[in-house]
Design an enzyme around this catalytic site. Structure first.
Site, PDB file in Angstrom:
ATOM      1  N   ASP A  67       0.826  -1.207   0.000  1.00 30.21           N
ATOM      2  CA  ASP A  67       0.000   0.000   0.000  1.00 30.21           C
ATOM      3  C   ASP A  67       0.863   1.261   0.000  1.00 30.21           C
ATOM      4  O   ASP A  67       2.076   1.198   0.207  1.00 30.21           O
ATOM      5  CB  ASP A  67      -0.970  -0.001   1.202  1.00 30.21           C
ATOM      6  CG  ASP A  67      -0.322  -0.512   2.489  1.00 30.21           C
ATOM      7  OD1 ASP A  67       0.927  -0.502   2.582  1.00 30.21           O
ATOM      8  OD2 ASP A  67      -1.057  -0.922   3.388  1.00 30.21           O
ATOM      9  N   ASN A 136      -7.719  -3.101  14.215  1.00 30.57           N
ATOM     10  CA  ASN A 136      -9.104  -3.371  13.799  1.00 30.57           C
ATOM     11  C   ASN A 136      -9.197  -4.575  12.851  1.00 30.57           C
ATOM     12  O   ASN A 136     -10.242  -4.813  12.254  1.00 30.57           O
ATOM     13  CB  ASN A 136      -9.711  -2.127  13.131  1.00 30.57           C
ATOM     14  CG  ASN A 136      -8.954  -1.716  11.878  1.00 30.57           C
ATOM     15  OD1 ASN A 136      -8.002  -2.384  11.470  1.00 30.57           O
ATOM     16  ND2 ASN A 136      -9.371  -0.621  11.260  1.00 30.57           N
ATOM     17  N   HIS A 138      -7.422  -5.006  10.069  1.00 28.81           N
ATOM     18  CA  HIS A 138      -7.130  -4.749   8.654  1.00 28.81           C
ATOM     19  C   HIS A 138      -5.843  -5.454   8.221  1.00 28.81           C
ATOM     20  O   HIS A 138      -4.940  -5.675   9.039  1.00 28.81           O
ATOM     21  CB  HIS A 138      -7.101  -3.243   8.330  1.00 28.81           C
ATOM     22  CG  HIS A 138      -5.904  -2.485   8.784  1.00 28.81           C
ATOM     23  ND1 HIS A 138      -5.921  -1.123   9.013  1.00 28.81           N
ATOM     24  CD2 HIS A 138      -4.620  -2.864   9.050  1.00 28.81           C
ATOM     25  CE1 HIS A 138      -4.728  -0.719   9.383  1.00 28.81           C
ATOM     26  NE2 HIS A 138      -3.915  -1.743   9.422  1.00 28.81           N
ATOM     27  N   GLU A 143      -9.659  -2.101   5.283  1.00 25.61           N
ATOM     28  CA  GLU A 143     -10.311  -1.840   6.560  1.00 25.61           C
ATOM     29  C   GLU A 143     -11.547  -2.730   6.701  1.00 25.61           C
ATOM     30  O   GLU A 143     -12.056  -3.250   5.692  1.00 25.61           O
ATOM     31  CB  GLU A 143     -10.721  -0.362   6.630  1.00 25.61           C
ATOM     32  CG  GLU A 143      -9.561   0.629   6.441  1.00 25.61           C
ATOM     33  CD  GLU A 143      -8.685   0.791   7.684  1.00 25.61           C
ATOM     34  OE1 GLU A 143      -8.566  -0.168   8.487  1.00 25.61           O
ATOM     35  OE2 GLU A 143      -8.103   1.878   7.838  1.00 25.61           O
TER      36      GLU A 143
HETATM   37  P1  PGA Z   1       2.214  -1.819  12.551  1.00 27.19           P
HETATM   38  O1  PGA Z   1       1.024  -1.705  11.515  1.00 27.19           O
HETATM   39  O2  PGA Z   1       3.146  -2.854  12.008  1.00 27.19           O
HETATM   40  O3  PGA Z   1       2.861  -0.462  12.561  1.00 27.19           O
HETATM   41  O4  PGA Z   1       1.628  -2.213  13.859  1.00 27.19           O
HETATM   42  C1  PGA Z   1       0.449  -2.874  11.032  1.00 27.19           C
HETATM   43  C2  PGA Z   1      -0.759  -2.553  10.201  1.00 27.19           C
HETATM   44  O5  PGA Z   1      -1.437  -1.537  10.461  1.00 27.19           O
HETATM   45  O6  PGA Z   1      -1.064  -3.324   9.283  1.00 27.19           O
END
Ligand code: PGA
Length: 240
Positions: A67, A136, A138, A143
């Protein structure tokens, strides 16, 4: 899903990194699906160390990142492209022309989605995909939603994601939109290496592993993947 629990993030980084390094040792032209955020950092450190020690070369691999933010210049320090350069690409011998990113600054997100899908197909598909998870549930920036997505698309980020990632933005507000690979593209990767660390991910991990497969927890779709490693520390595994 093959669930493995480790004591430290370094151990997880070594285990995940080993899966990537072995993939490239077996197939120097492997196609790697990469992620950003705090979670993959120890994995990238392991991969860079293995390159430095002469145990692997990334010169013929192709990479696709999951992304990228919209409305943020590629060279801005908070872009996911900059993150990858800082944490991995500048430390290994991957070629610039083999690095693929969604462009978050295009006028036509649908055309960009098609371009990315075609590029993945033309590269032969993703051999191994790294995945973190949001609080959450995702994966990439898919999302919680009413249905699972397929190819890449432009997404409005949720409050939970904005809250989690805003800490990295000190000079400008965090973008509200991103381009993300879709769930279908992720699920077509031949192997998935999913990593979650810390207590803030425990509920998402529980829903992903023990809950029903539902787009309200996008990570739950991984229950259907035929070759998915789930690497956790004890805090992230606490509710299993
Ligand atoms: P993080 O993010 O590795 O910074 O915890 C993971 C994500 O949001 O997919």
């Amino acid at each position: 899903m093959q669930i493995l629990t480790f004591k430290t993030t370094e151990e997880i980084g070594a285990a995940a990194g080993k899966l990537f390094v072995e993939t490239v040792q077996n197939n120097p032209k492997a196609v790697l699906g990469l992620a950003t955020g705090a979670t993959p950092v120890p994995t990238y450190e392991y991969m860079a160390k293995e390159y430095e020690n002469g145990n692997v070369s990334f010169k013929d691999v192709t990479t696709f990142n999951l992304d990228e933010y919209c409305d943020l210049p590629k060279e801005h320090k908070n872009s996911f492209y900059s993150f990858m350069v800082d944490n991995l690409f500048s430390k290994i011998d991957v070629k610039d022309e083999n690095i693929n990113f969604l462009d978050g600054n295009v006028e036509d997100p649908d055309a960009e989605s098609k371009r990315y899908a075609d590029a993945i197909i033309n590269a032969g598909g993703i051999d191994i995909q790294f995945l973190g998870v949001g609080r959450n549930g995702h994966i990439a920036f898919n999302e919680p939603a009413d249905e699972f997505t397929d190819e890449a698309f432009k997404v409005k980020l949720t409050d939970s994601t904005i809250e989690a990632n805003s800490i990295y933005f000190d000079d400008i507000p965090m973008p509200r939109y991103a381009m993300t690979m879709g769930i279908g593209s992720i699920m077509r990767a031949k192997k998935i290496v999913f990593v979650a660390t810390g207590s803030s991910k425990a509920e998402a991990v529980r829903a992903m592993v023990k809950g029903e497969v539902t787009p309200s927890c996008p990570a739950s779709i991984l229950q259907n993947h035929p070759d998915c490693y789930v690497l956790l520390d004890e805090a992230a595994a606490a509710l299993l």
